[in-house]
Design a protein around this motif. Structure first.
Motif, PDB file in Angstrom:
ATOM      1  N   SER A  42       8.554  -2.099  -1.169  1.00  0.00           N
ATOM      2  CA  SER A  42       9.413  -1.601  -0.099  1.00  0.00           C
ATOM      3  C   SER A  42      10.739  -1.140  -0.691  1.00  0.00           C
ATOM      4  N   THR A  43      11.219  -0.019  -0.228  1.00  0.00           N
ATOM      5  CA  THR A  43      12.504   0.496  -0.689  1.00  0.00           C
ATOM      6  C   THR A  43      13.663  -0.038   0.135  1.00  0.00           C
ATOM      7  N   CYS A  44      13.369  -0.710   1.264  1.00  0.00           N
ATOM      8  CA  CYS A  44      14.422  -1.016   2.227  1.00  0.00           C
ATOM      9  C   CYS A  44      14.119  -2.278   3.027  1.00  0.00           C
ATOM     10  N   TYR A  45      15.106  -2.711   3.796  1.00  0.00           N
ATOM     11  CA  TYR A  45      14.862  -3.658   4.876  1.00  0.00           C
ATOM     12  C   TYR A  45      14.293  -2.853   6.045  1.00  0.00           C
ATOM     13  N   GLY A  46      13.220  -3.329   6.619  1.00  0.00           N
ATOM     14  CA  GLY A  46      12.622  -2.585   7.718  1.00  0.00           C
ATOM     15  C   GLY A  46      11.486  -3.349   8.351  1.00  0.00           C
ATOM     16  N   ILE A  47      10.774  -2.664   9.231  1.00  0.00           N
ATOM     17  CA  ILE A  47       9.672  -3.273   9.963  1.00  0.00           C
ATOM     18  C   ILE A  47       8.448  -2.367   9.857  1.00  0.00           C
ATOM     19  N   ILE A  48       7.290  -2.950   9.626  1.00  0.00           N
ATOM     20  CA  ILE A  48       6.068  -2.167   9.458  1.00  0.00           C
ATOM     21  C   ILE A  48       5.616  -1.631  10.812  1.00  0.00           C
ATOM     22  N   GLU A  49       5.612  -0.305  10.941  1.00  0.00           N
ATOM     23  CA  GLU A  49       5.168   0.334  12.178  1.00  0.00           C
ATOM     24  C   GLU A  49       3.689   0.696  12.133  1.00  0.00           C
ATOM     25  N   VAL A  50       3.224   1.109  10.955  1.00  0.00           N
ATOM     26  CA  VAL A  50       1.858   1.620  10.821  1.00  0.00           C
ATOM     27  C   VAL A  50       1.226   1.030   9.573  1.00  0.00           C
ATOM     28  N   LEU A  51      -0.046   0.684   9.694  1.00  0.00           N
ATOM     29  CA  LEU A  51      -0.793   0.152   8.555  1.00  0.00           C
ATOM     30  C   LEU A  51      -2.254   0.523   8.776  1.00  0.00           C
ATOM     31  N   GLY A  52      -2.834   1.299   7.882  1.00  0.00           N
ATOM     32  CA  GLY A  52      -4.231   1.674   8.065  1.00  0.00           C
ATOM     33  C   GLY A  52      -4.567   3.001   7.410  1.00  0.00           C
ATOM     34  N   TRP A  53      -5.680   3.579   7.856  1.00  0.00           N
ATOM     35  CA  TRP A  53      -6.200   4.803   7.239  1.00  0.00           C
ATOM     36  C   TRP A  53      -5.678   6.041   7.939  1.00  0.00           C
ATOM     37  N   ASN A  54      -5.358   7.042   7.129  1.00  0.00           N
ATOM     38  CA  ASN A  54      -4.983   8.365   7.618  1.00  0.00           C
ATOM     39  C   ASN A  54      -5.794   9.382   6.824  1.00  0.00           C
ATOM     40  N   ARG A  55      -6.353  10.378   7.490  1.00  0.00           N
ATOM     41  CA  ARG A  55      -7.231  11.348   6.818  1.00  0.00           C
ATOM     42  C   ARG A  55      -6.563  12.022   5.636  1.00  0.00           C
ATOM     43  N   TYR A  56      -5.285  12.303   5.761  1.00  0.00           N
ATOM     44  CA  TYR A  56      -4.557  12.953   4.672  1.00  0.00           C
ATOM     45  C   TYR A  56      -4.023  11.934   3.662  1.00  0.00           C
ATOM     46  N   GLY A  57      -3.420  10.873   4.159  1.00  0.00           N
ATOM     47  CA  GLY A  57      -2.736   9.922   3.284  1.00  0.00           C
ATOM     48  C   GLY A  57      -3.569   8.756   2.808  1.00  0.00           C
ATOM     49  N   GLY A  58      -4.820   8.660   3.291  1.00  0.00           N
ATOM     50  CA  GLY A  58      -5.645   7.531   2.889  1.00  0.00           C
ATOM     51  C   GLY A  58      -5.088   6.225   3.432  1.00  0.00           C
ATOM     52  N   TRP A  59      -5.148   5.162   2.617  1.00  0.00           N
ATOM     53  CA  TRP A  59      -4.544   3.892   3.011  1.00  0.00           C
ATOM     54  C   TRP A  59      -3.036   4.045   2.909  1.00  0.00           C
ATOM     55  N   ARG A  60      -2.379   3.914   4.042  1.00  0.00           N
ATOM     56  CA  ARG A  60      -0.939   4.170   4.045  1.00  0.00           C
ATOM     57  C   ARG A  60      -0.209   3.126   4.873  1.00  0.00           C
ATOM     58  N   ILE A  61       1.106   3.038   4.622  1.00  0.00           N
ATOM     59  CA  ILE A  61       2.000   2.131   5.328  1.00  0.00           C
ATOM     60  C   ILE A  61       3.211   2.934   5.789  1.00  0.00           C
ATOM     61  N   GLY A  62       3.664   2.671   7.017  1.00  0.00           N
ATOM     62  CA  GLY A  62       4.879   3.289   7.538  1.00  0.00           C
ATOM     63  C   GLY A  62       5.883   2.219   7.918  1.00  0.00           C
ATOM     64  N   ILE A  63       7.094   2.323   7.398  1.00  0.00           N
ATOM     65  CA  ILE A  63       8.142   1.320   7.629  1.00  0.00           C
ATOM     66  C   ILE A  63       9.365   1.999   8.248  1.00  0.00           C
ATOM     67  N   ARG A  64       9.910   1.389   9.304  1.00  0.00           N
ATOM     68  CA  ARG A  64      11.115   1.890   9.958  1.00  0.00           C
ATOM     69  C   ARG A  64      12.315   1.081   9.482  1.00  0.00           C
ATOM     70  N   ASP A  65      13.361   1.767   8.978  1.00  0.00           N
ATOM     71  CA  ASP A  65      14.531   1.037   8.503  1.00  0.00           C
ATOM     72  C   ASP A  65      15.648   1.035   9.553  1.00  0.00           C
ATOM     73  N   LEU A  66      16.773   0.440   9.230  1.00  0.00           N
ATOM     74  CA  LEU A  66      17.863   0.274  10.187  1.00  0.00           C
ATOM     75  C   LEU A  66      18.679   1.542  10.396  1.00  0.00           C
ATOM     76  N   ASN A  67      18.405   2.584   9.644  1.00  0.00           N
ATOM     77  CA  ASN A  67      19.005   3.888   9.895  1.00  0.00           C
ATOM     78  C   ASN A  67      18.073   4.780  10.709  1.00  0.00           C
ATOM     79  N   ASN A  68      17.026   4.164  11.270  1.00  0.00           N
ATOM     80  CA  ASN A  68      16.028   4.878  12.058  1.00  0.00           C
ATOM     81  C   ASN A  68      15.309   5.930  11.212  1.00  0.00           C
ATOM     82  N   VAL A  69      15.103   5.604   9.942  1.00  0.00           N
ATOM     83  CA  VAL A  69      14.350   6.458   9.027  1.00  0.00           C
ATOM     84  C   VAL A  69      12.990   5.816   8.784  1.00  0.00           C
ATOM     85  N   TYR A  70      11.955   6.631   8.848  1.00  0.00           N
ATOM     86  CA  TYR A  70      10.583   6.180   8.644  1.00  0.00           C
ATOM     87  C   TYR A  70      10.198   6.423   7.195  1.00  0.00           C
TER      88      TYR A  70
END
Length: 323
Positions: free
Chosen positions: A216-244
C-alpha cells in the motif's frame, strides 16, 4: 446555544502556509476535538466532513477555492446568510436567523462569521445534531446535507480511518514495491492500449519479478478486491484525499485482507503477477508487472491522472528516510 472554546480565533492565528504540516494537523485536531467535547459529536465525524470538503476543493480549485484557515467546510454564502438576505457578507446572527440562514456563532463573539473556523465548524455541528449522534443518524444528516450517496460513503470511510488511528496526521506514503528489489518503471500514462478496443493507459507500469510483494502506498480503505477483465486480480484503495489507488495484474492477495479493511503505507497487499486480459484466471499475456493508477474524485465523477511524478516523489522520500 453559544459555544466558547479556548482555541485562538481563525482571524488572528498565523496563516496556515506559515506553519509546518505537523503544526497544521495538530491545531486542526485541537479545534475539532474542542468542538467535539462541547457538542458530543465524535471528533472523527467532524474531521471526516472537513477532510472530504478539503478533497472537493483540491479536485475543483477553480469552482471551489480552498477557504483560508484550518477548516475547509465551505458553505455557500447564500446558504450561510439566508437565500433572501440581500447582504452576502452578513455576519449578524439576528438577521441571519431572520432570513433562515445556516450560519451560527461558535466563538462566542455574537457574530456568525463565514470566515471564522469556529463558527463554520459549529454550524456544521448544529446540522448534525438535528438528526442525532448514532451512526445511522450521522448517515441521515450527511444525506440531507449533500444529497449524494457518494459523499456519504466517502465521509464514512474517512471517519473509520480517523477513528482507528486517532490522529489527522495520516499522509505518509510508501513506494508500491520494495525499494531493494529489481524493478523498473517510466512514465506510461496516456499511451495507447488495444485490448478490448482502443483506450489510453491510465497508470504507470512497474516491471518486476513475478511474486514480488506489492505494498500500500497510503493510509486508506479497500474499496474493491477481485477480478477485472482488463486488470486481472486487482485491488482498489481510497485514501484520505479522496484519491483511488488502483493495483492491477496481481498474482494474488494477502489472504487476511478483505473489502472494507483499513490499510497503511508499506503494508503488503499482494504480489506482482501477469493476470488479466481475459476471463478470471487468465495469466501470462504480458510480462509480470504492477499496473499502478491514481483517480481523483470531485464528488460526482472520477478521472485518472499521471501517477509517475508521485511514484518518483515517494521513492525519493522513502530512500531518504531510510538513510
Amino acid at each position: 446555544m453559544i459555544l466558547i472554546v479556548s482555541f485562538i480565533n481563525s482571524t488572528t492565528f498565523a496563516k496556515t502556509e506559515e506553519l509546518s504540516l505537523k503544526q497544521i494537523y495538530e491545531k486542526r485536531q485541537q479545534l475539532i476535538e474542542e468542538m467535539s467535547a462541547v457538542t458530543e459529536i465524535p471528533w472523527f465525524y467532524l474531521a471526516a466532513i472537513d477532510q472530504y470538503e478539503r478533497s472537493l476543493s483540491i479536485a475543483s480549485p477553480k469552482k471551489r477555492p480552498i477557504r483560508e484557515g484550518l477548516i475547509s467546510i465551505n458553505f455557500e454564502k447564500s446558504d450561510w446568510v439566508g437565500n433572501l438576505n440581500p447582504d452576502e457578507q452578513d455576519s449578524n446572527l439576528t438577521s441571519i436567523l431572520f432570513f433562515n440562514g445556516r450560519g451560527r456563532d461558535g466563538s462566542g463573539d455574537g457574530l456568525a462569521d463565514w470566515n471564522n473556523d469556529q463558527d463554520v465548524l459549529y454550524t456544521m455541528s448544529q446540522h448534525i445534531l438535528k438528526y442525532g449522534l448514532s451512526k445511522d443518524d450521522f448517515r441521515i444528516a450527511l444525506w440531507e446535507y449533500y444529497q449524494n450517496s457518494r459523499s456519504v460513503k466517502r465521509i464514512e470511510q474517512f471517519a473509520k480511518i480517523y477513528e482507528k488511528y486517532g490522529t489527522l496526521d495520516l499522509y505518509k506514503h510508501a513506494f508500491p514495491v520494495p525499494l531493494r528489489s529489481d524493478h523498473s518503471y517510466r512514465s506510461t500514462w496516456g499511451a495507447g492500449r488495444s485490448f478490448g478496443g482502443f483506450r489510453i493507459h491510465e497508470g504507470t507500469d512497474i516491471f518486476a519479478h513475478h511474486g514480488l510483494p506489492v505494498r500500500s502506498t497510503c493510509y486508506g480503505i479497500i474499496e474493491v478486491l477481485g477480478w477485472n477483465r482488463y486488470g486481472g486480480w486487482r485491488i482498489g484503495i481510497r485514501d484520505l484525499n479522496n484519491v483511488y489507488h488502483y493495483y492491477a495484474h496481481l498474482s494474488g492477495y494477502q489472504k487476511e485482507i478483505k473489502q472494507g479493511d483499513i490499510v497503511e503505507p508499506g503494508q503488503v497487499l499482494g504480489w506482482v503477477g501477469s493476470s488479466g486480459y481475459g476471463k478470471p484466471g487468465t495469466q501470462g499475456k504480458f510480462p509480470p508487472h504492477l499496473h499502478y493508477g491514481l483517480y481523483r474524485d470531485n464528488g460526482y465523477s472520477e478521472w485518472s491522472f499521471d501517477p509517475y511524478p508521485y511514484l518518483r516523489k515517494w521513492e525519493r522520500e522513502e530512500r531518504r528516510n531510510r538513510k
